[in-house]
Design a protein around this motif. Structure first.
Motif, PDB file in Angstrom:
ATOM      1  N   HIS A 168      20.194  -7.454 -47.945  1.00  9.64           N
ATOM      2  CA  HIS A 168      20.487  -6.030 -47.730  1.00  9.64           C
ATOM      3  C   HIS A 168      21.950  -5.961 -47.329  1.00  9.64           C
ATOM      4  CE1 HIS A 168      20.136  -7.444 -43.635  1.00  9.64           C
ATOM      5  NE2 HIS A 168      18.841  -7.681 -43.765  1.00  9.64           N
ATOM      6  N   MET A 169      22.495  -4.775 -47.159  1.00  8.01           N
ATOM      7  CA  MET A 169      23.895  -4.720 -46.736  1.00  8.01           C
ATOM      8  C   MET A 169      24.027  -5.392 -45.367  1.00  8.01           C
ATOM      9  SD  MET A 169      24.845  -0.903 -45.216  1.00  8.01           S
ATOM     10  CE  MET A 169      26.448  -1.402 -44.573  1.00  8.01           C
TER      11      MET A 169
ATOM     12  N   GLY B 164      24.171 -10.503 -45.410  1.00  9.84           N
ATOM     13  CA  GLY B 164      24.429  -9.476 -46.400  1.00  9.84           C
ATOM     14  C   GLY B 164      23.855  -9.815 -47.769  1.00  9.84           C
ATOM     15  N   GLY B 165      22.955 -10.798 -47.829  1.00 13.64           N
ATOM     16  CA  GLY B 165      22.401 -11.215 -49.113  1.00 13.64           C
ATOM     17  C   GLY B 165      21.189 -10.385 -49.523  1.00 13.64           C
TER      18      GLY B 165
END
Lengths: 122, 169
Positions: free
Chosen positions: B54-55, B51-52
């Motif tokens: 992009h979601m 999740g870094g």
């Protein structure tokens, strides 16, 4: 990780205004300074100016859409940045994001990835 | 009487249900209200590592074989190096496959997989036939909006994407 990048981290760590820093950051600075000295005997100290310059310099060795650290992190390390896919990246300056640089594994993981992206080498 | 039906086991099973029960009702209501719920990632390691950039996409949006293929090629992940230590990668792969769109019990969430052949392992949610159909009406200008930047930037348009809802607009 090369000495220039270490300089950058350090300048971000040292960037004023200094607020209470997360535990472990001093140890991190020590570790990086040690590595820098080992890699380059001429290394004397980290520099805010060199770090700031490095942060914004456009390199040609990495991916064309990410020439500089500042491409994703923004010019001002006290402001949030954004990934290519549009996700927010918390500010890099430890004065704004005190939780940063506390975990050396995480630091190394992102240097490896992002130096590859920007410089074309880890 | 088989061991399975010992009263003590029954009691244990019942108390588990009593504890989990309210959770099931909440989930049920979410599904009833539109039926478009994609349970968000709940494992902190997956949120941290996936999740870094992009979601952290809901695992139910791709079949297990897609996640497996993705986890086997993280060093070449859409042009990025997303590689991880083996132990983290193994744990993340297990989580993604367990919650995949074709995993047992995810009949609601799996609907994005309609039209995907059983032998294909698509790597992009944004190229699934059903996803493309749902986004037919989105104009070129909307995709080009600098606040969007990429089809993979779901939260730019779906405000509640991180909470599992994609039918808000």
């Amino acid at each position: 990780m090369n000495a220039a990048i270490r300089t950058l981290v350090l300048s971000l760590l040292l960037a004023p205004p200094a607020v209470v820093q997360a535990a472990g950051i001093d140890a991190q600075i020590e570790r990086l300074a040690g590595e820098a000295r080992a890699a380059d005997p001429a290394f004397s100290a980290f520099s805010l100016e060199r770090g700031a310059e490095l942060h914004q310099r456009a390199f040609a060795g990495g991916k064309p859409d990410t020439p500089a650290c500042a491409t994703c992190h923004g010019k001002d390390p006290r402001q949030a940045g954004q990934t290519r896919t549009g996700k927010r990246i918390d500010a890099m300056a430890s004065s704004v994001s005190p939780a940063r640089y506390g975990d050396s594994e995480k630091v190394e993981k992102w240097f490896k990835r992002n130096c590859q992206e920007v410089l074309g080498r880890a | 009487m088989s061991a399975l039906y010992k009263p003590s086991r029954l009691r244990a099973a019942l108390s588990v249900l009593l504890v989990l029960g309210p959770g099931f009702f909440v989930l049920d209501r979410a599904l009833a209200g539109g039926g478009h719920y994609y349970p968000p990632v709940s494992d902190p390691l997956v949120i941290e590592e996936c999740g870094g950039c992009h979601m952290a996409y809901p695992p139910s949006m791709l079949p297990a074989r897609s996640w497996q293929a993705m986890m086997a090629s993280l060093d070449q992940h859409f042009g990025d190096d997303a590689s991880l230590p083996a132990a983290s990668a193994a744990r993340i792969e297990r989580y993604l496959m367990w919650h995949a769109g074709d995993a047992a019990g995810s009949r609601h969430a799996g609907k994005l997989l309609r039209g995907v052949s059983a032998s294909a392992a698509p790597q992009r949610i944004s190229e699934l036939p059903k996803w493309v159909r749902e986004h037919r009406e989105v104009s070129r200008a909307e995709w080009a909006d600098p606040k969007v930047g990429s089809k993979a930037n779901c939260p730019a348009c779906h405000r509640d994407a991180e909470r599992g809802y994609f039918d808000d607009d």
